[in-house]
Write a protein that holds these residues in place. Structure first.
Motif, short mmCIF file in Angstrom:
data_model
loop_
_atom_site.label_atom_id
_atom_site.label_comp_id
_atom_site.label_asym_id
_atom_site.label_seq_id
_atom_site.Cartn_x
_atom_site.Cartn_y
_atom_site.Cartn_z
N GLU A 67 1.47 -12.46 -10.76
CA GLU A 67 0.83 -11.00 -12.09
C GLU A 67 -0.02 -10.39 -11.26
N VAL A 68 -0.50 -9.40 -12.07
CA VAL A 68 -1.52 -8.05 -12.05
C VAL A 68 -1.40 -7.72 -13.24
N GLY A 69 -2.80 -7.50 -12.88
CA GLY A 69 -4.14 -6.26 -14.05
C GLY A 69 -3.18 -5.47 -14.51
N SER A 70 -4.41 -5.07 -15.73
CA SER A 70 -3.35 -3.60 -16.68
C SER A 70 -3.79 -1.93 -15.91
N GLN A 71 -5.09 -2.22 -14.43
CA GLN A 71 -5.42 -1.18 -13.83
C GLN A 71 -4.41 -1.49 -12.11
N VAL A 72 -4.09 -2.41 -12.04
CA VAL A 72 -3.42 -2.14 -10.71
C VAL A 72 -1.95 -1.37 -10.42
N SER A 73 -2.04 -0.59 -10.08
CA SER A 73 -1.06 0.26 -9.77
C SER A 73 -0.30 -0.13 -8.52
N GLY A 74 -0.82 -0.44 -7.45
CA GLY A 74 0.17 -0.73 -6.29
C GLY A 74 0.80 -2.14 -5.93
N PHE A 75 0.58 -2.24 -6.68
CA PHE A 75 1.55 -4.07 -6.63
C PHE A 75 2.52 -4.22 -7.68
N ARG A 76 2.98 -4.89 -7.27
CA ARG A 76 4.37 -5.71 -8.69
C ARG A 76 4.15 -7.05 -8.73
N PRO A 77 4.33 -7.87 -9.23
CA PRO A 77 5.32 -9.22 -8.67
C PRO A 77 6.21 -9.56 -8.44
N GLY A 78 6.40 -10.68 -7.71
CA GLY A 78 7.22 -10.54 -5.91
C GLY A 78 6.98 -9.94 -5.14
N ASP A 79 6.07 -9.57 -4.94
CA ASP A 79 5.75 -8.36 -3.65
C ASP A 79 4.80 -9.81 -2.87
N VAL A 80 5.18 -9.49 -1.22
CA VAL A 80 5.10 -10.17 -0.43
C VAL A 80 3.55 -9.21 -0.04
N VAL A 81 1.78 -10.53 0.45
CA VAL A 81 1.35 -9.53 0.64
C VAL A 81 -0.09 -10.55 1.52
N VAL A 82 -0.39 -9.77 2.37
CA VAL A 82 -1.66 -9.94 3.02
C VAL A 82 -3.03 -9.43 2.45
N ALA A 83 -3.80 -11.18 2.47
CA ALA A 83 -5.10 -10.58 1.74
C ALA A 83 -6.17 -10.51 3.22
N PRO A 84 -6.88 -9.96 3.44
CA PRO A 84 -7.76 -9.11 4.76
C PRO A 84 -8.84 -10.49 4.13
N PHE A 85 -9.65 -10.68 4.79
CA PHE A 85 -10.78 -11.76 5.11
C PHE A 85 -11.85 -11.53 4.01
N LEU A 86 -11.84 -10.05 3.59
CA LEU A 86 -13.29 -9.72 2.85
C LEU A 86 -12.46 -8.95 1.93
N ILE A 87 -12.97 -8.82 0.83
CA ILE A 87 -12.62 -7.85 -0.17
C ILE A 87 -13.13 -6.61 -0.50
N SER A 88 -12.44 -5.65 -1.00
CA SER A 88 -12.80 -4.25 -0.47
C SER A 88 -11.83 -3.53 -1.63
N ASP A 89 -12.49 -2.46 -2.20
CA ASP A 89 -11.66 -1.42 -3.30
C ASP A 89 -11.42 -0.16 -2.61
N GLY A 90 -11.59 0.33 -1.41
CA GLY A 90 -10.36 1.24 -0.53
C GLY A 90 -10.95 2.43 -1.29
N THR A 91 -12.04 2.82 -1.73
CA THR A 91 -11.66 4.22 -2.52
C THR A 91 -13.92 4.62 -2.13
N CYS A 92 -14.73 3.65 -2.22
CA CYS A 92 -15.74 3.79 -1.35
C CYS A 92 -16.07 4.64 -0.39
N GLU A 93 -16.94 5.10 -0.04
CA GLU A 93 -17.73 6.08 1.06
C GLU A 93 -16.99 5.44 2.27
N PHE A 94 -17.54 3.48 2.20
CA PHE A 94 -17.17 2.86 4.04
C PHE A 94 -15.49 2.81 4.12
#
Length: 344
Positions: A67-94
């Motif tokens: 399941e995905v939230g309403s603001q998630v655009s890059g994934f949909r149910p059924g996608d196979v994914v790997v989760a890195p060991f840290l959470i990140s937003d992908g948009t901040c300067e770092f």
């Protein structure tokens, strides 16, 4: 749902917990199909003070998006994914600089949040955190793909941070899963000579298959001297410290050549090291490493794993079900297993 909790040193339990679910519109719900126990999980397993309620544990997993939230655009149910060991937003300067481990809005798995050793997990900031895998959920490469979440990415970080490349001479300290991953990473980057410091034959044999040319079993000053003997008396241009103890750091400084680099990726288990600053300064030795920005490395490493050019999943030497996780911790702590794969 079932999940792993830690209550104190040596006290790991698999219990019923509230079902994972979406909380924020940027969340995804992932059904976990593979997880594992990390060497860094053994530090709280050995040292954690007892607590009243248990806390979730585990930070390496992959699975299928349910399941995905309403603001998630890059994934949909059924996608196979790997989760890195840290959470990140992908948009901040770092994150934009590739240092996803320092994301301003990120976080860690476990504790009060969802852990990776369970049946499912809520993934915050899903678009910035998760990576889609172009495989089916039962793909035979799953163990190697799982290592992208942490252990292989961390070994790669060790090598990159020390400037390993074609022609490099490298010492890897530690024959755990991270150390062996660092050997594989150094070989992948074109190192000319790789010395592995370890003393467990089953592990160092795998290290040789991953690319190590020599194995040094001695420790302390004797170990550093042996490395220098094997490398013409000067030491290696890069030393990858994959243990996290003060002794390991001291060996690293003794094994590195003048003008070389020491990269530390072992979780530090000392409060105040007796670092010989003058020794480092006058020999122009660089110190680097730290927490691996695994999310930033996955796009680079993934093609080689998919093509079978590297097989980091060979570090897994035991597979267990979720209810067997407490014994998996015991086995790794007692060195009966190198790295344990969990199939919830």
């Amino acid at each position: 749902m079932r999940a792993t909790l830690i209550y104190g040193a040596g006290d790991i339990r698999v219990e019923d917990v509230p079902d994972a679910g979406l909380v924020e519109p940027t969340d995804a719900l992932v059904r976990i199909t593979r997880a594992c126990i990390c060497g860094s999980d053994l530090w709280p397993y050995q040292q954690r003070e007892p607590t009243g309620p248990g806390e979730r544990i585990g930070h390496e997993f992959l699975g299928v998006v349910d399941e995905v939230g309403s603001q998630v655009s890059g994934f949909r149910p059924g996608d196979v994914v790997v989760a890195p060991f840290l959470i990140s937003d992908g948009t901040c300067e770092f994150c934009r600089e590739g240092l996803t481990s320092s994301c301003r809005h990120g976080g860690m798995w476990g504790g009060a949040g969802d852990g990776g050793q369970g049946e499912a997990a809520r993934v915050p900031l899903a678009d910035g955190t998760l990576v889609r895998l172009p495989v089916e959920p039962d793909d035979e490469r799953m163990p190697s793909l799982l290592t992208l979440s942490d252990v292989f990415a961390t070994g790669h970080h060790a090598a990159v941070s020390a400037g390993v490349g074609p022609g490099s001479t490298v010492t890897v300290i530690g024959d755990g899963a991270v150390g062996l991953s660092a050997v594989l990473a150094a070989a992948r980057l074109g190192a000319e000579q790789i010395v592995l410091m370890g003393r467990h034959p089953a592990r160092t044999d795998l290290g040789r298959e991953f690319g190590a040319d020599e194995v040094v079993t001695e420790r302390g000053d004797d170990g550093a001297a042996r490395v220098r003997d094997l490398t013409g008396g000067d030491g290696t241009s890069a030393v990858l410290e994959c243990v996290g103890t003060e002794q390991a750091l001291e060996m690293a400084l003794g094994a590195v050549r003048a003008g070389g680099a020491v990269s530390r990726v072992g979780l530090p288990q000392y409060e105040k090291g007796r670092l010989d600053v003058a020794h480092v300064f006058f020999r122009n030795v660089s110190l680097g490493g730290g927490v691996a920005p695994s999310r930033a490395y996955i796009p680079e490493l993934l093609p080689d794993v998919l093509a079978g050019r590297v097989e980091p999943g060979r570090v897994f030497d035991r597979t267990i079900g979720l209810d067997e996780v407490p014994d998996g911790y015991r086995a790794m702590n007692d060195r009966e297993a190198l790295k344990v794969l969990i199939t919830p």
